[in-house]
Design an enzyme around this catalytic site. Structure first.
Site, mmCIF file in Angstrom:
data_model
loop_
_atom_site.group_PDB
_atom_site.id
_atom_site.type_symbol
_atom_site.label_atom_id
_atom_site.label_comp_id
_atom_site.label_asym_id
_atom_site.label_seq_id
_atom_site.Cartn_x
_atom_site.Cartn_y
_atom_site.Cartn_z
ATOM 1 N N GLY A 46 1.937 13.135 3.042
ATOM 2 C CA GLY A 46 0.739 12.322 3.224
ATOM 3 C C GLY A 46 0.304 12.464 4.661
ATOM 4 O O GLY A 46 0.222 13.569 5.187
ATOM 5 N N GLU A 47 0.114 11.348 5.314
ATOM 6 C CA GLU A 47 -0.281 11.369 6.721
ATOM 7 C C GLU A 47 0.739 10.540 7.491
ATOM 8 O O GLU A 47 0.805 9.326 7.326
ATOM 9 C CB GLU A 47 -1.707 10.815 6.844
ATOM 10 C CG GLU A 47 -2.370 11.111 8.155
ATOM 11 C CD GLU A 47 -2.438 12.610 8.469
ATOM 12 O OE1 GLU A 47 -2.817 13.401 7.586
ATOM 13 O OE2 GLU A 47 -2.086 12.976 9.599
ATOM 14 N N SER A 48 1.532 11.224 8.311
ATOM 15 C CA SER A 48 2.660 10.541 8.952
ATOM 16 C C SER A 48 2.213 9.434 9.904
ATOM 17 O O SER A 48 2.890 8.419 10.037
ATOM 18 C CB SER A 48 3.526 11.552 9.692
ATOM 19 O OG SER A 48 2.762 12.272 10.634
ATOM 20 N N CYS A 78 7.506 16.793 4.117
ATOM 21 C CA CYS A 78 6.282 17.008 4.893
ATOM 22 C C CYS A 78 6.029 15.819 5.839
ATOM 23 O O CYS A 78 6.771 15.669 6.804
ATOM 24 C CB CYS A 78 5.120 17.290 3.942
ATOM 25 S SG CYS A 78 3.845 18.268 4.742
ATOM 26 N N ARG A 105 3.451 19.182 14.338
ATOM 27 C CA ARG A 105 2.596 18.811 13.195
ATOM 28 C C ARG A 105 1.487 19.844 12.993
ATOM 29 O O ARG A 105 1.031 20.477 13.935
ATOM 30 C CB ARG A 105 1.966 17.434 13.430
ATOM 31 C CG ARG A 105 2.976 16.316 13.363
ATOM 32 C CD ARG A 105 2.313 14.977 13.588
ATOM 33 N NE ARG A 105 1.257 14.740 12.611
ATOM 34 C CZ ARG A 105 0.219 13.950 12.828
ATOM 35 N NH1 ARG A 105 0.087 13.331 13.973
ATOM 36 N NH2 ARG A 105 -0.681 13.791 11.888
ATOM 37 N N ILE A 134 1.417 22.222 2.606
ATOM 38 C CA ILE A 134 0.092 21.607 2.717
ATOM 39 C C ILE A 134 -0.047 20.987 4.108
ATOM 40 O O ILE A 134 0.581 19.978 4.409
ATOM 41 C CB ILE A 134 -0.119 20.538 1.631
ATOM 42 C CG1 ILE A 134 0.112 21.155 0.240
ATOM 43 C CG2 ILE A 134 -1.518 19.928 1.730
ATOM 44 C CD1 ILE A 134 0.064 20.155 -0.905
ATOM 45 N N ARG A 135 -0.835 21.607 4.945
ATOM 46 C CA ARG A 135 -0.984 21.162 6.343
ATOM 47 C C ARG A 135 0.403 20.745 6.880
ATOM 48 O O ARG A 135 0.607 19.651 7.402
ATOM 49 C CB ARG A 135 -1.996 20.026 6.445
ATOM 50 C CG ARG A 135 -2.749 20.034 7.766
ATOM 51 C CD ARG A 135 -4.123 19.418 7.651
ATOM 52 N NE ARG A 135 -4.067 18.075 7.112
ATOM 53 C CZ ARG A 135 -3.838 16.973 7.823
ATOM 54 N NH1 ARG A 135 -3.666 17.045 9.130
ATOM 55 N NH2 ARG A 135 -3.811 15.806 7.253
ATOM 56 N N HIS A 170 6.475 20.866 -0.237
ATOM 57 C CA HIS A 170 6.315 19.814 -1.253
ATOM 58 C C HIS A 170 7.109 20.142 -2.522
ATOM 59 O O HIS A 170 6.551 20.672 -3.486
ATOM 60 C CB HIS A 170 4.829 19.652 -1.605
ATOM 61 C CG HIS A 170 4.052 18.926 -0.559
ATOM 62 N ND1 HIS A 170 3.678 17.598 -0.680
ATOM 63 C CD2 HIS A 170 3.590 19.340 0.640
ATOM 64 C CE1 HIS A 170 3.016 17.228 0.402
ATOM 65 N NE2 HIS A 170 2.942 18.264 1.221
ATOM 66 N N GLU A 172 8.002 18.312 -4.851
ATOM 67 C CA GLU A 172 7.559 17.527 -6.016
ATOM 68 C C GLU A 172 6.464 18.235 -6.800
ATOM 69 O O GLU A 172 6.105 17.804 -7.888
ATOM 70 C CB GLU A 172 7.085 16.134 -5.555
ATOM 71 C CG GLU A 172 5.736 16.073 -4.844
ATOM 72 C CD GLU A 172 5.770 16.561 -3.396
ATOM 73 O OE1 GLU A 172 6.809 17.097 -2.958
ATOM 74 O OE2 GLU A 172 4.733 16.425 -2.713
#
Ligand code: GLN
Length: 191
Positions: A46-48, A78, A105, A134-135, A170, A172
């Site tokens: 997500g966004e850390s 991630c 990051r 993903i990013r 990822h 998952e």
């Protein structure tokens, strides 16, 4: 096994499904009391920065750190890996800071530069898996206590430090959840 997924932000739903596929009972964790009775916890992508701020705002950061320090197995993927890392290059964002890594990051560029690639790992049953980045962050240094189970381009992408597991990709998002199976079976083996 009861496995929680931190569900404040990010792709927690996909992790909950992967944990179920891997044989666990999955629970979404949104507050401190949701942590009780769990055998393991996943910190999703997500966004850390957002997850770190929300953990602080909801008073979960310190208690979660304590729980992990006292033996709650955790798997950060991630953004979850970034939350666990001791050092984030050029940033002082809120984090748990328990995993002896230095991370950069967004190391591969922007969202559009996200990619999939074949990874070879030392994980039984997941010797060849697709890595979805993903990013993604890049692990630019790992302490001596960190076991590296897969690398890409010479940088660790799947690591373990005792009961703290982490991936820059990822797991998952691939069928049959082989990495989640490994996480759960490693916990069983260590009981
Ligand atoms: N770029 C995100 C961050 O720095 C991580 C991306 C992800 O979790 N897929 O937090």
């Amino acid at each position: 096994m009861k496995a929680g997924v931190l569900a404040l932000q990010g792709d927690y739903a996909a992790h909950a499904k992967a944990l179920e596929v891997a044989g666990a009972e999955a629970f979404e964790v949104r507050c401190l009391s949701d942590l009780s009775g769990l055998d393991a916890l996943v910190l999703p992508g997500g966004e850390s920065t957002v997850m770190g701020l929300l953990l602080q705002r909801f008073g979960m950061m310190e208690p979660l750190r304590e729980r992990i320090l006292s033996g709650l197995p955790v798997f950060g993927t991630c953004a979850g890996l970034i939350l666990l890392a001791k050092e984030i290059e050029g940033k002082d964002q809120a984090r748990l800071g328990l995993l002896d890594l230095r991370v950069r990051r967004n190391a591969y560029g922007r969202q559009i530069d996200s990619f999939r690639t074949l990874l070879s790992t030392c994980v039984p049953g997941a010797e060849e898996i697709e890595g979805v980045f993903i990013r993604a962050p890049c692990v630019t240094a790992a302490g001596r206590g960190v076991e590296v189970l897969a690398s890409h381009g010479g940088f660790p992408v799947l690591v373990r430090q005792g009961w703290i597991f982490a991936a820059t990709f990822h797991p998952e998002l691939v069928p049959d959840a082989p990495i989640h199976r490994w996480f759960l079976s490693s916990i069983e083996a260590g009981r």
